[in-house]
Scaffold this motif. Structure first.
Motif, PDB file in Angstrom:
ATOM      1  N   ASN A  72      44.508  35.789 -99.609  1.00 12.45           N
ATOM      2  CA  ASN A  72      45.178  35.657-100.900  1.00 12.45           C
ATOM      3  C   ASN A  72      46.679  35.550-100.669  1.00 12.45           C
ATOM      4  O   ASN A  72      47.244  36.314 -99.868  1.00 12.45           O
ATOM      5  CB  ASN A  72      44.874  36.871-101.796  1.00 12.45           C
ATOM      6  N   ALA A 137      43.822  32.372-104.012  1.00 14.27           N
ATOM      7  CA  ALA A 137      42.844  32.678-102.967  1.00 14.27           C
ATOM      8  C   ALA A 137      42.524  31.402-102.193  1.00 14.27           C
ATOM      9  O   ALA A 137      42.324  30.340-102.792  1.00 14.27           O
ATOM     10  CB  ALA A 137      41.576  33.263-103.575  1.00 14.27           C
ATOM     11  N   ASP A 259      42.158  40.996-105.470  1.00 18.68           N
ATOM     12  CA  ASP A 259      41.198  39.907-105.476  1.00 18.68           C
ATOM     13  C   ASP A 259      41.399  39.038-106.707  1.00 18.68           C
ATOM     14  O   ASP A 259      41.934  39.479-107.729  1.00 18.68           O
ATOM     15  CB  ASP A 259      39.756  40.444-105.477  1.00 18.68           C
TER      16      ASP A 259
END
Length: 284
Positions: A72, A137, A259
């Motif tokens: 990321n 990402a 995330d």
């Protein structure tokens, strides 16, 4: 008499058979001509481009990539909160683009917003999608790099399997374009074309510069600082909206504690934003 008729009929049938055989027989080649072939060779079928996820494509033998971008990444804003912008400096704009730039400057001075397309859920598009204030990402495999932004879950794919660009007369134009990458030493060079030319901006909010279908972006991507940072040098051209090359360099920091989540941009969720609804604030 009956015997004579039988002999005549037999002669007619025999002659017809000889005539048919003569027609079917291959005529002798003329002196100096090429010999006839029994049948034409089958036409060669064009090679089918395998999907980047096809096991046969992934398993092909190819040199190891110099680095892996899997992770990321978030725009580095240590030097400026405006690091997400791709200028200044800006290239010399064409008259068509200057109209938008001047209007957005005027709106900013008045505390207004000029054409808030992103707020109305239009995709940010390349290059802005790379520098939005959400992580990006990246998942790298031998044949491609899949990028998913935390902003609108915008998808970008960089193909690494040697395929050429799609012909422009049949390409499906998108906001992130068609990206084809190849390795040059310690750098990944990504060439992107095939952009949409509507509701697509190079910069917004006081420096609104449109991007068109002629937009062409070349990125040189390197990992630096022991893999903790990603550096991208952009060279961008769009003769419809500016003269010559527009260059910019961005750095991104690796993000290991966050995330990408599912995100949907829905117009009804943005109705409370003045920049998308207020006629006194939105300058069209």
């Amino acid at each position: 008499m009956r015997s004579s008729l039988s002999r005549i009929a037999l002669a007619i049938v025999t002659a017809a058979g000889v005539s048919v055989s003569a027609c079917d027989a291959t005529a002798p080649a003329a002196p100096g001509s090429a010999p006839a072939t029994e049948s034409a060779a089958p036409a060669t079928q064009p090679a089918v481009q395998l999907s980047a996820l096809a096991p046969a494509n992934v398993a092909k033998s190819r040199p190891a990539a110099p680095f892996d971008l899997t992770g990321n990444w978030f725009i580095d804003t240590t030097e400026s909160a405006d690091a997400w912008r791709f200028g200044p400096p800006y290239p010399k704009l064409t008259p068509a683009a200057q109209v938008h730039f001047d209007a957005s400057q005027k709106a900013a001075r008045e505390g207004k917003v000029y054409r808030d397309d992103i707020g109305q859920c239009w995709p940010a598009g390349l290059p802005l999608i790379m520098t939005r204030y959400w992580p990006m990402a990246m998942v790298q495999i031998p044949t491609a790099i899949y990028m998913v932004s935390g902003f609108m879950n915008s998808l970008r794919i960089v193909y690494l399997d040697g395929r050429p660009h799609t012909e422009l007369d049949i390409i499906v134009r998108t906001f992130n374009g068609e990206s084809i990458g190849h390795w040059e030493g310690d750098a990944l060079v990504v060439d992107t074309i095939g952009f949409r030319g509507d509701h697509h901006w190079m910069d917004q909010g006081g420096a609104s510069i449109p991007a068109g279908e002629q937009l062409h972006i070349v990125e040189r991507i390197r990992l630096i600082n022991g893999g903790k940072q990603l550096e991208i040098e952009y060279t961008m051209t769009d003769p419809e909206h500016w003269e010559g090359e527009w260059k910019s360099m961005k750095r991104f920091n690796r993000v290991d504690d966050e995330d990408i989540q599912e995100v949907s941009c829905l117009p009804d969720l943005n109705q409370h934003l003045q920049s998308t609804t207020s006629k006194t604030q939105v300058l069209q």
